[in-house]
Design an enzyme around this catalytic site. Structure first.
Site, PDB file in Angstrom:
ATOM      1  N   GLY A   8      32.945  91.334 -21.693  1.00 50.55           N
ATOM      2  CA  GLY A   8      34.035  90.666 -22.382  1.00 50.55           C
ATOM      3  C   GLY A   8      35.133  90.309 -21.405  1.00 50.55           C
ATOM      4  O   GLY A   8      34.863  89.960 -20.255  1.00 50.55           O
ATOM      5  N   CYS A   9      36.374  90.416 -21.831  1.00 50.73           N
ATOM      6  CA  CYS A   9      37.520  90.062 -20.997  1.00 50.73           C
ATOM      7  C   CYS A   9      37.483  90.815 -19.669  1.00 50.73           C
ATOM      8  O   CYS A   9      37.484  92.046 -19.640  1.00 50.73           O
ATOM      9  CB  CYS A   9      38.809  90.393 -21.741  1.00 50.73           C
ATOM     10  SG  CYS A   9      40.290  90.273 -20.730  1.00 50.73           S
ATOM     11  N   PHE A  10      37.467  90.067 -18.570  1.00 46.99           N
ATOM     12  CA  PHE A  10      37.345  90.761 -17.279  1.00 46.99           C
ATOM     13  C   PHE A  10      38.593  91.535 -16.888  1.00 46.99           C
ATOM     14  O   PHE A  10      38.517  92.477 -16.105  1.00 46.99           O
ATOM     15  CB  PHE A  10      36.879  89.846 -16.147  1.00 46.99           C
ATOM     16  CG  PHE A  10      37.551  88.504 -15.984  1.00 46.99           C
ATOM     17  CD1 PHE A  10      38.858  88.267 -16.410  1.00 46.99           C
ATOM     18  CD2 PHE A  10      36.868  87.451 -15.370  1.00 46.99           C
ATOM     19  CE1 PHE A  10      39.465  87.034 -16.227  1.00 46.99           C
ATOM     20  CE2 PHE A  10      37.463  86.212 -15.181  1.00 46.99           C
ATOM     21  CZ  PHE A  10      38.764  86.003 -15.617  1.00 46.99           C
ATOM     22  N   CYS A  30      40.090  93.578 -18.777  1.00 48.32           N
ATOM     23  CA  CYS A  30      39.899  94.915 -19.348  1.00 48.32           C
ATOM     24  C   CYS A  30      38.888  95.729 -18.553  1.00 48.32           C
ATOM     25  O   CYS A  30      39.104  96.921 -18.302  1.00 48.32           O
ATOM     26  CB  CYS A  30      39.451  94.802 -20.812  1.00 48.32           C
ATOM     27  SG  CYS A  30      40.653  93.989 -21.889  1.00 48.32           S
ATOM     28  N   TYR A  49      47.745  92.193 -25.645  1.00 55.49           N
ATOM     29  CA  TYR A  49      46.470  91.504 -25.879  1.00 55.49           C
ATOM     30  C   TYR A  49      45.367  92.501 -26.199  1.00 55.49           C
ATOM     31  O   TYR A  49      44.617  92.334 -27.166  1.00 55.49           O
ATOM     32  CB  TYR A  49      46.081  90.674 -24.652  1.00 55.49           C
ATOM     33  CG  TYR A  49      44.591  90.474 -24.540  1.00 55.49           C
ATOM     34  CD1 TYR A  49      43.928  89.569 -25.367  1.00 55.49           C
ATOM     35  CD2 TYR A  49      43.827  91.244 -23.667  1.00 55.49           C
ATOM     36  CE1 TYR A  49      42.549  89.422 -25.305  1.00 55.49           C
ATOM     37  CE2 TYR A  49      42.461  91.102 -23.585  1.00 55.49           C
ATOM     38  CZ  TYR A  49      41.829  90.187 -24.411  1.00 55.49           C
ATOM     39  OH  TYR A  49      40.460  90.066 -24.366  1.00 55.49           O
TER      40      TYR A  49
END
Length: 221
Positions: free
Chosen positions: A40-42, A44, A197
């Site tokens: 997913g979101c890099f 994170c 976020y």
């Protein structure tokens, strides 16, 4: 001549010491390994794994696709085949590849084929990238163990490694950045924007729901 004779052993000792230091640095460089994952979101994934003892660093980037030198905009539009991914450099003496794989699988929702948490689409799917047969075997073993522990089918694939392209500079270490950015929450420093976020995206809530006390990072956010 007496001065030269006196200096010779000192210089020799200094040279030997320098050689030992250089060899030590070379050995350290040669002993590091890399693990590339998409979760997913890099931001994170980078944030999570840079907190792990034995991890030397993590770089956000793009891999898995065919487009050369992709930009964030290119990948976000879709069609490149690339994942948002993170290249983790670690010291295998301090932390094993197997441990990192186990931590990774328990830091994402490996049952979701459509993305991760609030981030949807092919860019945000999970994957483990491998460079050789040994790495592939360890990844498959980790997935089998995670599936047995979770009691649900894991769809995270093990893929052959492709070129890893570094993401733009502003994506690196975003989670601890100090630059002012404009978000839907208003103007925020990067670190604050990242926290908002992550919470709004529901990443840690979902991981905790899936993995409970086995989730390695959800408790820290």
């Amino acid at each position: 001549m007496k001065i030269l004779a006196t200096l010779k052993p000192i210089v020799l000792t200094l040279c030997m010491g320098l050689a030992l230091v250089l060899r030590g640095h070379e050995a350290e460089a040669q002993s590091t390994e890399t693990l590339t994952v998409a979760g997913g979101c890099f931001w994170c994934v980078e944030s999570d794994f840079e907190s792990v003892p034995g991890v030397i660093g993590a770089i956000s980037g793009y891999t898995g696709g065919s487009t050369k030198n992709p930009t964030y905009g290119d990948v976000g539009k879709g069609g490149t085949g690339h994942y948002e991914a993170v290249e983790i450099t670690f010291d295998p003496v301090r932390v094993s590849r197997t441990k990192l794989l186990n931590m990774f699988l328990r830091s994402v929702d490996p049952t979701d084929a459509g993305g991760q948490f609030c981030d949807r689409g092919e860019t945000y799917r999970t994957a483990i990238f491998v460079s050789n047969a040994d790495e592939k075997t360890l990844a498959i073993q980790a997935i089998k163990q995670a599936q047995a522990d979770l009691g649900q089918k894991i769809i995270t694939p093990v893929l052959d490694a492709k070129t890893f392209y570094h993401a733009e500079d502003y994506h690196q270490d975003y989670y601890k950045g100090t630059k002012l950015v404009f978000t839907r929450f208003g103007p925020k420093r990067q670190a604050s924007a990242y926290k908002r976020y992550r919470e709004a995206c529901g990443r840690d809530a979902r991981v905790a729901q899936l993995w409970g006390s086995a989730a390695p990072f959800a408790k820290g956010h």
